[in-house]
Design a protein around this motif. Sequence first.
Motif, short mmCIF file in Angstrom:
data_model
loop_
_atom_site.label_atom_id
_atom_site.label_comp_id
_atom_site.label_asym_id
_atom_site.label_seq_id
_atom_site.Cartn_x
_atom_site.Cartn_y
_atom_site.Cartn_z
N ILE A 132 0.86 -1.19 0.00
CA ILE A 132 0.00 0.00 0.00
C ILE A 132 0.89 1.24 0.00
N ILE A 133 0.75 2.08 -1.01
CA ILE A 133 1.51 3.32 -1.10
C ILE A 133 0.85 4.36 -0.22
N ALA A 134 1.61 4.97 0.68
CA ALA A 134 1.07 5.98 1.59
C ALA A 134 0.78 7.28 0.84
N LYS A 135 -0.20 7.99 1.35
CA LYS A 135 -0.58 9.29 0.80
C LYS A 135 -0.26 10.38 1.80
N ILE A 136 0.15 11.54 1.29
CA ILE A 136 0.39 12.68 2.16
C ILE A 136 -0.93 13.38 2.41
#
Length: 781
Positions: A109-113
């Motif tokens: 899962i790619i983290a979001k800012i």
Amino acid sequence: MWTPKRFFTLSILVILLVFTTGVYGQHHENTDKTLSPYFFVKSDDPGVDQLPLKSTSADVKIVGVIADVVVTQVYKNEGKKALEAIYLFPASTRAAVYGMKMTIGKRTIIAKIQKKEEARQQYEQAKQQGKSASLLEQQRPNVFQMNVANILPGDVVEVELKYTELLVPTDGIYEFVYPTVVGPRYSNQPAETAHPAQKWVENPYLRQGDSPTYTFDIITDLSTGLPIQNTSCTSHKVDINYDGPSRATIKLDPSEKNGGNRDYIVRYQLAGGHVQSGMLLFEGEKEKFFLLMLQPPKRVSVSQIPPREYIFIVDVSGSMYGFPLDISKKLLKDLIGGLRPIDKFNVLLFAGSSSLMSEKSLPATSENIQHALNVIDRQRGGGGTELLPALKRALSLPRSEDCSRTVVIATDGYVTVEEEAFDLIRKNLGDANMFTFGIGSSVNRHLLEGMARVGMGEPFVISKTEETREKAEKFRKMIESPVLTKVKVDFGRFGVYDVEPISIPDVFAERPVIVFGKWRGKPVGEITLNGLTSNGPYMNKIDIRKETPLKSNSSLQYLWARHRIALLSDYNTLRNDPDRIKEVTQLGLDYNLLTAYTSFVAIDTEVRLVDGQAVTVKQPLPLPEGVSDYAGGKNKGTFTPRLAAPFATRAYEVDAKNQVKKDEETKSGSVKLSVELGEITTSGGISKEDLQKIIKQQITSIEFCYQKTLKKKPNIQGEVIIQLVIDSKGKVTKANLVSSKLNDKKLQECILQKIKGLNFSPPTDTDRVTVTVSFNLKSSS
């Protein structure tokens, strides 16, 4: 009239008064629990894995002057209950964190800012819904907190974060520092009324000498573009392999898998002492960025150096006990001992309160210098770290006429009042300079670099005793002859905007002048660096037409934004300006950067915890190497059996009161005691010098054992010889009595217990070292 004899007597009285009132405690008992770190105590519940972090590693790639770092944290739940793990960890003060991802099994899962509050809300909601999630928040510019929710029994969760930073050489030497542990922070804030943003201070720590409960690894790839002259790692044992003249790989030795208790430091130098200077350009889709590095002239020696006034501020708090304070003493001997008779100086010691050598600075005569060094040499270290009152007092001292003032502070920086300190210095320093010396293996670089920055000086970090003389000499050279003053950069026809910094301070060290910014149009014209040296005007030019924008310079966008954020944040903490907060937040969102107002959040779509709720555990941290159990200062709270004993509470209060009593008894002539370190023999693997340095740290503890025994047996004294066995990790596995003239079993057991708590550097070429050491205990009425 002041005389050396009167000064000596007054100094002793002042020190005793500080110890009995400020440094060691208060006259009254305060039962308010403060925000403080605490000692980790393992739970009796076998179903809860209290040590979920299994490993932390870093992959560092240095290309030219830019380092790109990938940090991987591996969490595994070896218990029977679902967990939420909280891990506090440090980073470089210049780190621009621009990415994060979480991997569970085969899912990534790619983290979001997100804005900080929104990211926290999303994380908490996912946790309640039973989804695995991770949240990365900034507590300080160099202190981050990772939360990982719903780690099921048997789960292995990997969290990876990426950051970049600029490496700027000093005197031709490049240095990359990877901080590994957050040192315990002293705070006098009541826990009940503390703001949630300060709660991170309440973190569990292992005892002095205990190894980290997780493994540590790091690999560094160097690609400099110019031939490398030499490479070294001053902090850890490493293997260095060269692949051509400008490439090197630095791997951590397997024996250092528990080396996550001190900063990892790599230094390298290019052939001929060259430094990489010039212009880096990057063209993005919306904006174009540049980085300018212009080399200043070589330092010029000055024959006629005007007199200066030096104010030395020395931290003698609990976290400086032992090894760090020993370094400070040596540093001050080198600094004060090198003053000239035409100079003036003053010394302020601080812990829970402060003591001043003189109400105004004194001439640097041999008598005054010796008296000052005697007072400093008597310090043991104890109490809290009340930095702000000490700074306020030092900065308010009357100025000496016809002297330029330099303020020097020596501390580990284990406090939570960084921004307040910056503001205090900015408002009260005047035209003086402030230089900071960070003492220890894992100092608070955010505080030290920030104080030097706003004080228009330079920061130094001393992690080993042998570095003190070199750093003291470097400091003297900077003071005597700044490299470049009144610095200005003329960009000519090059269309720049949003340039950082707006103004360039005096250059004390031989390092490039760094300027970030954005540009429009085409790279044309010349850039000129102007300034003054001790020999007169100086000019350096660079032709921009020779530079080509490269995609590999994409880190410039993060570095520019990080620099801009740091500047805005410096000015915003004490006087919150909504416009500044909005600008920092937008910069974080626009450039995908972690800031005080933006966080990374990664949430799995799958509901994994159906029944029940995860148990929250805070990952205990090791104390930085060389830091004692006294580091948390005097906690005003009471013992908390829930998880741990408050940091340095009851035991240290007894020790402190006993020390005051011992001082009073010594003064009145009723009892004198000493514990002398005698002969040391070793089977090899660790030098006698290193053994002696670590063993000396326990002398005060052994004196405490001896003092208690003397109350019941006032005539007991003699030699005790102990044999200890040290394993491959540097831990003492056995400590046995060889012989003893001390006819008291409790005293012998107390001494053995102190020796068993020692922790040495891992031995070389052997996995077992046998050491024999003797102590001579003496007392007299």
